[in-house]
Design a protein around this motif. Structure first.
Motif, PDB file in Angstrom:
ATOM      1  N   ASP A 153       4.958 -13.017  -7.885  1.00  0.00           N
ATOM      2  CA  ASP A 153       3.730 -13.358  -7.028  1.00  0.00           C
ATOM      3  C   ASP A 153       3.600 -12.530  -5.539  1.00  0.00           C
ATOM      4  N   GLU A 154       2.246 -12.466  -5.405  1.00  0.00           N
ATOM      5  CA  GLU A 154       2.307 -11.584  -3.962  1.00  0.00           C
ATOM      6  C   GLU A 154       2.808 -12.424  -2.731  1.00  0.00           C
ATOM      7  N   LEU A 155       3.149 -13.688  -2.954  1.00  0.00           N
ATOM      8  CA  LEU A 155       3.620 -14.445  -1.776  1.00  0.00           C
ATOM      9  C   LEU A 155       5.187 -14.108  -1.968  1.00  0.00           C
ATOM     10  N   ASN A 156       5.589 -13.443  -2.935  1.00  0.00           N
ATOM     11  CA  ASN A 156       7.104 -12.817  -2.688  1.00  0.00           C
ATOM     12  C   ASN A 156       7.109 -11.507  -2.683  1.00  0.00           C
ATOM     13  N   GLU A 157       5.972 -10.886  -1.996  1.00  0.00           N
ATOM     14  CA  GLU A 157       5.828  -9.457  -1.702  1.00  0.00           C
ATOM     15  C   GLU A 157       7.177  -8.623  -0.980  1.00  0.00           C
ATOM     16  N   ILE A 158       8.098  -9.522  -0.240  1.00  0.00           N
ATOM     17  CA  ILE A 158       8.951  -8.760   0.261  1.00  0.00           C
ATOM     18  C   ILE A 158      10.225  -8.451  -0.752  1.00  0.00           C
ATOM     19  N   TYR A 159      10.027  -9.035  -1.840  1.00  0.00           N
ATOM     20  CA  TYR A 159      10.949  -8.661  -2.953  1.00  0.00           C
ATOM     21  C   TYR A 159      10.578  -7.887  -3.989  1.00  0.00           C
ATOM     22  N   ASP A 160       9.357  -7.317  -3.856  1.00  0.00           N
ATOM     23  CA  ASP A 160       8.739  -6.479  -4.902  1.00  0.00           C
ATOM     24  C   ASP A 160       9.243  -5.055  -4.728  1.00  0.00           C
ATOM     25  N   TYR A 161      10.287  -5.005  -5.476  1.00  0.00           N
ATOM     26  CA  TYR A 161      11.023  -3.792  -5.629  1.00  0.00           C
ATOM     27  C   TYR A 161      11.755  -3.755  -6.863  1.00  0.00           C
ATOM     28  N   GLY A 162      11.709  -2.437  -7.450  1.00  0.00           N
ATOM     29  CA  GLY A 162      12.564  -2.321  -8.709  1.00  0.00           C
ATOM     30  C   GLY A 162      13.081  -0.891  -8.507  1.00  0.00           C
ATOM     31  N   ALA A 163      13.836  -0.509  -9.964  1.00  0.00           N
ATOM     32  CA  ALA A 163      14.445   0.874 -10.016  1.00  0.00           C
ATOM     33  C   ALA A 163      14.503   0.911 -11.468  1.00  0.00           C
ATOM     34  N   GLY A 178      -3.391   2.197  -7.334  1.00  0.00           N
ATOM     35  CA  GLY A 178      -2.859   3.139  -8.200  1.00  0.00           C
ATOM     36  C   GLY A 178      -1.604   3.702  -7.722  1.00  0.00           C
ATOM     37  N   MET A 179      -1.555   3.847  -6.312  1.00  0.00           N
ATOM     38  CA  MET A 179      -0.349   4.523  -5.689  1.00  0.00           C
ATOM     39  C   MET A 179       0.758   3.570  -5.574  1.00  0.00           C
ATOM     40  N   SER A 180       0.631   2.274  -5.927  1.00  0.00           N
ATOM     41  CA  SER A 180       1.861   1.515  -5.590  1.00  0.00           C
ATOM     42  C   SER A 180       2.982   2.088  -6.336  1.00  0.00           C
ATOM     43  N   GLY A 181       4.002   1.930  -5.706  1.00  0.00           N
ATOM     44  CA  GLY A 181       5.651   2.306  -6.074  1.00  0.00           C
ATOM     45  C   GLY A 181       5.871   3.595  -5.521  1.00  0.00           C
ATOM     46  N   GLY A 182       4.813   4.361  -4.856  1.00  0.00           N
ATOM     47  CA  GLY A 182       5.341   5.760  -4.269  1.00  0.00           C
ATOM     48  C   GLY A 182       6.060   5.589  -3.036  1.00  0.00           C
ATOM     49  N   PRO A 183       6.617   6.703  -2.528  1.00  0.00           N
ATOM     50  CA  PRO A 183       7.459   6.666  -1.332  1.00  0.00           C
ATOM     51  C   PRO A 183       6.960   6.727  -0.163  1.00  0.00           C
ATOM     52  N   VAL A 184       7.439   6.101   0.766  1.00  0.00           N
ATOM     53  CA  VAL A 184       7.156   6.114   2.094  1.00  0.00           C
ATOM     54  C   VAL A 184       8.198   6.794   2.775  1.00  0.00           C
ATOM     55  N   THR A 236       3.768  -0.721  -1.674  1.00  0.00           N
ATOM     56  CA  THR A 236       3.395  -1.749  -2.449  1.00  0.00           C
ATOM     57  C   THR A 236       2.132  -2.552  -2.431  1.00  0.00           C
ATOM     58  N   TYR A 237       1.509  -2.481  -1.332  1.00  0.00           N
ATOM     59  CA  TYR A 237      -0.087  -3.065  -1.156  1.00  0.00           C
ATOM     60  C   TYR A 237      -0.950  -2.404  -0.360  1.00  0.00           C
ATOM     61  N   GLY A 238      -2.044  -2.445  -0.478  1.00  0.00           N
ATOM     62  CA  GLY A 238      -3.087  -1.928   0.553  1.00  0.00           C
ATOM     63  C   GLY A 238      -3.328  -2.994   1.693  1.00  0.00           C
ATOM     64  N   GLU A 239      -4.463  -2.603   2.542  1.00  0.00           N
ATOM     65  CA  GLU A 239      -4.618  -3.619   3.604  1.00  0.00           C
ATOM     66  C   GLU A 239      -5.133  -4.986   2.864  1.00  0.00           C
ATOM     67  N   ALA A 240      -4.573  -5.971   3.746  1.00  0.00           N
ATOM     68  CA  ALA A 240      -5.038  -7.391   3.437  1.00  0.00           C
ATOM     69  C   ALA A 240      -6.488  -7.512   4.083  1.00  0.00           C
ATOM     70  N   GLU A 241      -6.482  -6.939   5.125  1.00  0.00           N
ATOM     71  CA  GLU A 241      -7.834  -7.040   6.066  1.00  0.00           C
ATOM     72  C   GLU A 241      -7.973  -5.844   7.005  1.00  0.00           C
ATOM     73  N   GLU A 242      -9.069  -5.453   7.374  1.00  0.00           N
ATOM     74  CA  GLU A 242      -9.192  -4.194   8.025  1.00  0.00           C
ATOM     75  C   GLU A 242      -8.316  -4.125   9.226  1.00  0.00           C
ATOM     76  N   THR A 243      -7.726  -3.008   9.543  1.00  0.00           N
ATOM     77  CA  THR A 243      -6.860  -2.695  10.582  1.00  0.00           C
ATOM     78  C   THR A 243      -5.668  -3.376  10.496  1.00  0.00           C
ATOM     79  N   ALA A 244      -5.248  -4.100   9.450  1.00  0.00           N
ATOM     80  CA  ALA A 244      -3.866  -4.622   9.217  1.00  0.00           C
ATOM     81  C   ALA A 244      -2.857  -3.851   8.808  1.00  0.00           C
ATOM     82  N   GLY A 245      -3.510  -2.471   8.142  1.00  0.00           N
ATOM     83  CA  GLY A 245      -2.504  -1.514   7.719  1.00  0.00           C
ATOM     84  C   GLY A 245      -1.965  -1.826   5.988  1.00  0.00           C
ATOM     85  N   ASN A 246      -1.454  -0.887   5.517  1.00  0.00           N
ATOM     86  CA  ASN A 246      -1.070  -0.989   4.233  1.00  0.00           C
ATOM     87  C   ASN A 246       0.522  -1.413   4.292  1.00  0.00           C
ATOM     88  N   ARG A 247       1.089  -2.066   2.958  1.00  0.00           N
ATOM     89  CA  ARG A 247       2.527  -2.431   3.320  1.00  0.00           C
ATOM     90  C   ARG A 247       3.345  -1.946   2.056  1.00  0.00           C
TER      91      ARG A 247
END
Length: 432
Positions: free
Chosen positions: A131-141, A227-233, A248-259
């Motif tokens: 769930d997006e509420l668990n976004e801090i754990y949203d990673y894999g290999a 569609g760019m989720s999972g790409g490198p930062v 992992t995620y785009g902006e939740a609201e304007e100026t909030a930044g991608n995540r």
């Protein structure tokens, strides 16, 4: 030209570029004491080689075809090529993987690769509840078994870049701009969009400032597309392309930044001084895990950086750490001639281990950085008297401690500098 390469982004960001120290005037080089925070790309680094480390993923999620990205990371001494990606590119519902996952036109194999469930690793918390509420754990290999001759090394990494301030460890982003090494740094976000397909098109790249940081995530104002989720930062660090997060995620609201999910380890506990414990093999109970903490994109294992993590009491070498358990780092301070346990990773925790082989009983050297040079860790037992040594010989259960840890010039003399890997208890010399 027959190959529609993307040309809409610059190859270099001159605002972040720094001339390598080797090209400095000799009168200035002596003032550079440590390069741990040198950002930028060296002139010798090929401008667009990062394109070969980014891969496009396709998969079916709840009956619909989706697109995502992944990227290779140069993890030393790994048995597999390692591709990092977002967890939501791999999981579609609790404890269930997406179907028909493919790596499109893998740059090493020059063809699509089918990703089977046994090749996937996802953070357990996200796998159980994607769930997006668990976004801090949203990673894999994704793990690709390849012989060493076909290694695809990928982006570099450095644990130093994952050190969030000790304040602001909660869910909220810290507003302290001075403490986080990545705050306000220029970062790059790369990836294929759904309409881009390799090898006809290259991955896109955008740049922007890192505008928010905490222990688990980064926020940045670089442009991204669905569609760019999972790409490198990534950033330029010590002259090369170094990963800092998984987009992992785009902006939740304007100026909030991608995540993006930050690439790091969490650190805790106390300080204690290190000593040499002398005893029969198998009688010393101090155990360490030796983990890679830094690697450049193209270097091999001997030039990677490693760190020592003290294993919690009661855990055998084959035991898996409980998720709630953390461990202190070993800190090597050559100027103070001291080894200690540290609650937080810093530059003194990183060492080189020339000749390292991941097998028990094999010797290796420990080298620590001092300014622009390197010192070698030495463990000795000259201060033990004959009575101590006789007791050690007669009683296999006995041991003695001594403070004979020192740092000396690099040498090929193996008498003082060879130690087995894990556990330390298999050697007459051990750090406690």
């Amino acid at each position: 030209m027959g190959n529609d390469k993307q040309q809409d982004f610059k190859d270099f960001d001159l605002r972040n570029f720094q001339v390598p120290i080797s090209y400095w005037h000799s009168a200035q080089q002596k003032y550079e004491t440590c390069v741990t925070e040198r950002f930028g790309i060296d002139l010798s680094t090929p401008a667009r080689r990062w394109e070969n480390w980014v891969v496009k993923l396709t998969f079916e999620k709840l009956g619909s075809e989706k697109h995502g990205n992944g990227f290779y990371v140069n993890v030393p001494n790994a048995s597999y090529d390692i591709i990092l990606t977002a967890g939501h590119n791999l999981v579609d519902k609790p404890e269930h993987y997406c179907s028909n996952i493919k790596i499109k036109q893998d740059p090493k194999e020059k063809k699509d690769i089918d990703v089977k469930p046994e090749m996937i690793r996802v953070c357990r918390k996200y796998f159980e509840d994607p769930d997006e509420l668990n976004e801090i754990y949203d990673y894999g290999a994704i793990l690709l078994k390849r012989p060493p001759s076909k290694r695809h090394r990928g982006f570099g990494f450095h644990l130093m870049l994952g050190l969030a301030p000790q304040l602001g460890k909660g869910a909220a982003y810290t507003e302290d701009e001075d403490k986080d090494i990545l705050r306000d740094r220029m970062v790059y976000v790369c990836g294929y969009t759904p309409e881009d397909s390799p090898p006809e098109k290259s991955p896109r790249r955008s740049e922007g400032r890192c505008i928010g940081t905490n222990l688990h995530q980064l926020r940045y104002d670089a442009n991204t597309k669905p569609g760019m989720s999972g790409g490198p930062v990534w950033v330029g660090f010590r002259g090369v392309e170094t990963i800092v997060a998984i987009h992992t995620y785009g902006e939740a609201e304007e100026t909030a930044g991608n995540r993006g999910t930050r690439v790091n380890l969490e650190n805790t506990t106390t300080l204690n001084e290190g000593r040499v414990r002398v005893g029969r093999p198998g009688q010393v109970e101090t155990l360490f895990d030796v983990v890679p903490v830094a690697a450049k994109p193209t270097v091999k294992e001997s030039n990677a950086g490693y760190g020592f993590l003290l294993r919690p009491a009661g855990l055998d070498v084959k035991d898996t750490w409980p998720t709630s358990v953390t461990s202190p780092w070993v800190r090597w301070d050559s100027k103070k001639n001291k080894v200690s346990r540290s609650s937080r990773f810093d530059a003194h925790c990183e060492v080189k281990l020339p000749g390292l082989i991941i097998k028990p009983e094999k010797p290796f050297e420990i080298q620590t950085q001092e300014g622009n040079g390197w010192k070698q860790v030495q463990m000795e037992m000259e201060l033990l008297d004959e009575g101590d040594l006789e007791l050690l010989e007669e009683d296999p259960q006995s041991f003695e401690d001594t403070s004979e840890i020192s740092f000396g010039p690099l040498t090929k003399n193996k008498n003082n500098v060879s130690y087995p890997l894990t556990p330390f208890s298999s050697s007459p010399y051990s750090l406690t």
